[in-house]
Scaffold this active site. Structure first.
Site, PDB file in Angstrom:
ATOM      1  N   CYS A 147      -4.832 -19.019  19.941  1.00  0.00           N
ATOM      2  CA  CYS A 147      -4.905 -17.795  20.759  1.00  0.00           C
ATOM      3  C   CYS A 147      -3.859 -16.793  20.290  1.00  0.00           C
ATOM      4  O   CYS A 147      -2.837 -17.159  19.715  1.00  0.00           O
ATOM      5  CB  CYS A 147      -4.648 -18.120  22.224  1.00  0.00           C
ATOM      6  N   THR A 188       1.525  -4.937   4.076  1.00  0.00           N
ATOM      7  CA  THR A 188       1.360  -5.384   5.465  1.00  0.00           C
ATOM      8  C   THR A 188       0.720  -6.771   5.568  1.00  0.00           C
ATOM      9  O   THR A 188       0.928  -7.470   6.554  1.00  0.00           O
ATOM     10  CB  THR A 188       0.482  -4.386   6.252  1.00  0.00           C
ATOM     11  N   THR A 193       0.812  -1.222   0.000  1.00  0.00           N
ATOM     12  CA  THR A 193       0.000   0.000   0.000  1.00  0.00           C
ATOM     13  C   THR A 193       0.843   1.268   0.000  1.00  0.00           C
ATOM     14  O   THR A 193       0.477   2.262  -0.629  1.00  0.00           O
ATOM     15  CB  THR A 193      -0.919   0.005   1.244  1.00  0.00           C
ATOM     16  N   SER A 217       1.325  -7.722  -1.317  1.00  0.00           N
ATOM     17  CA  SER A 217       2.008  -8.799  -0.592  1.00  0.00           C
ATOM     18  C   SER A 217       1.233 -10.111  -0.589  1.00  0.00           C
ATOM     19  O   SER A 217       1.788 -11.146  -0.222  1.00  0.00           O
ATOM     20  CB  SER A 217       2.374  -8.368   0.822  1.00  0.00           C
ATOM     21  N   SER A 218      -0.012 -10.098  -1.030  1.00  0.00           N
ATOM     22  CA  SER A 218      -0.728 -11.373  -1.191  1.00  0.00           C
ATOM     23  C   SER A 218      -0.069 -12.214  -2.286  1.00  0.00           C
ATOM     24  O   SER A 218      -0.261 -13.429  -2.344  1.00  0.00           O
ATOM     25  CB  SER A 218      -2.192 -11.129  -1.567  1.00  0.00           C
ATOM     26  N   THR A 263      -1.078 -22.711  19.049  1.00  0.00           N
ATOM     27  CA  THR A 263      -2.374 -22.272  19.578  1.00  0.00           C
ATOM     28  C   THR A 263      -3.045 -21.243  18.659  1.00  0.00           C
ATOM     29  O   THR A 263      -2.361 -20.431  18.029  1.00  0.00           O
ATOM     30  CB  THR A 263      -2.261 -21.689  20.998  1.00  0.00           C
TER      31      THR A 263
END
Ligand code: ASP
Length: 347
Positions: free
Chosen positions: A284, A95, A19, A64-65, A282
């Site tokens: 989380c 990003t 971007t 960046s994809s 995880t």
């Protein structure tokens, strides 16, 4: 030719895309990367540093994809080719997958002795409210920072919104906020306020006298499998039946837990016996995997699943691809997955 140590710092900015250098296409209204080779014209403030700044632009510049392991290697090779000529490197990158690239670069470089600072922005640099200018200017200052002639941060890092993170500890956590990244399981290496405060106790320094080396092989026969309540044996089975599959990052609940269903444990046990390496991470945002803490994880431990401890998914999948790429035997891969290679995992 090595640079003269007395000269002003010299910094190489590598624009890969993202971007920060995008413009809106009038036909579609979508943001797409442009050839952003006039960085100093866009950000004239950089000239006030009195550094020697050079820019290399990737062609094509990428969202960046579209970044692949080949692009990770291209970034690393560009740095290696210019390593003796510059004091530090700033990589401008989208990003969306920046944390994957930062993690991959950290494994590629062995004995890194200079800063490699990735940054980008949420708004293009040509827009009034851009966050790109601050990110770029401070990233350049950090890449040039030295104390007693030595680099302050000789690591692969992400600088974003006033914080400097170890690259393989950061994750993109927000698609809108300027504070797009965070590092939950490891403290920021520096915080930029009125001064840039470096936390040297958290920064890694390489052993002196060792030469920079590049490990550029990645194996893409891997998958990330995220657990969810109700995941079916059909789905689980078909993932583990992918031809040529070598490694699985299993994103589990909480401290590394999965359902105790017999079919699930059987598939995992069989996969491990067939030589597939399974790494338990995880879902989380923070904390770590502790296999054996609950009944719902002890069977994974018994089946030979490796604990990813407190690694991010980004650090885990790139580490698995990297270790498989080195062609090590399975035992060595398993041992290294659990070992601290570049500060990506706690001991
Ligand atoms: N889609 C963009 C990219 O990752 C987003 C950004 O740069 O912030 O390239």
């Amino acid at each position: 030719m090595e640079k003269n140590k007395e000269e002003n710092p010299s910094i190489l900015i590598i624009y890969t895309g993202g971007t920060i250098g995008m413009v809106q296409r009038p036909e579609t209204g979508t943001l797409a990367p442009v050839k952003f080779d006039q960085i100093q014209k866009e950000v004239p403030e950089l000239n006030k540093f009195n550094y020697n700044i050079k820019t290399i632009t990737f062609n094509p510049a990428l969202d960046s994809s579209n970044v692949t392991p080949e692009v990770w290697v291209e970034i690393a090779t560009t740095i290696k080719d210019n390593y003796e000529l510059f004091d530090g490197f700033v990589v401008l990158h989208g990003t969306d997958t920046m944390a994957y690239t930062a993690s991959a670069l950290s494994y590629i470089f062995e004995n890194l002795g200079k800063p490699v600072i990735l940054t980008g922005s949420q708004l293009p640099i040509g827009t009034l409210r851009t966050d790109g200018k601050e990110n770029l200017i401070t990233a350049v200052e950090i890449a040039a920072a030295r104390i007693n002639g030595k680099c302050l941060v000789p690591e692969v890092c992400i600088y974003f919104d006033f914080e400097l993170y170890r690259g393989n500890r950061a994750v993109k956590r927000d698609a809108d906020l300027f504070s797009a990244f965070r590092s939950v399981n490891y403290p920021a290496l520096a915080v930029a306020g009125v001064d840039i405060k470096y936390r040297k106790e958290f920064i890694q320094y390489p052993e002196p006298g060792k030469e920079l080396e590049l490990n550029t092989q990645f194996n893409d026969n891997v998958v990330i499998l995220k657990m969810f309540p109700g995941i079916s044996s059909r789905v689980f089975n078909s993932v583990f039946s992918i031809p040529g599959l070598k490694g699985v990052v299993l994103e589990t609940f909480g401290a590394g837990n999965v359902p105790t269903a017999a079919w699930l444990v059987d598939i995992i046990r069989q996969a491990v016996q067939n030589g597939i390496i399974i790494l338990n991470i995880t879902q989380c945002q923070g904390g770590k995997v502790v296999m054996g803490q609950y009944e719902t994880s002890i069977q994974l431990l018994k089946a030979g699943v490796v604990s990813g401890n407190d690694m991010t998914t980004e650090a885990a999948i790139t580490k698995l691809m990297f270790l498989l790429g080195q062609g090590y035997p399975a035992d060595q891969i398993k041992m290294n997955l659990n070992k601290n290679l570049r500060g990506e995992i706690s001991n």
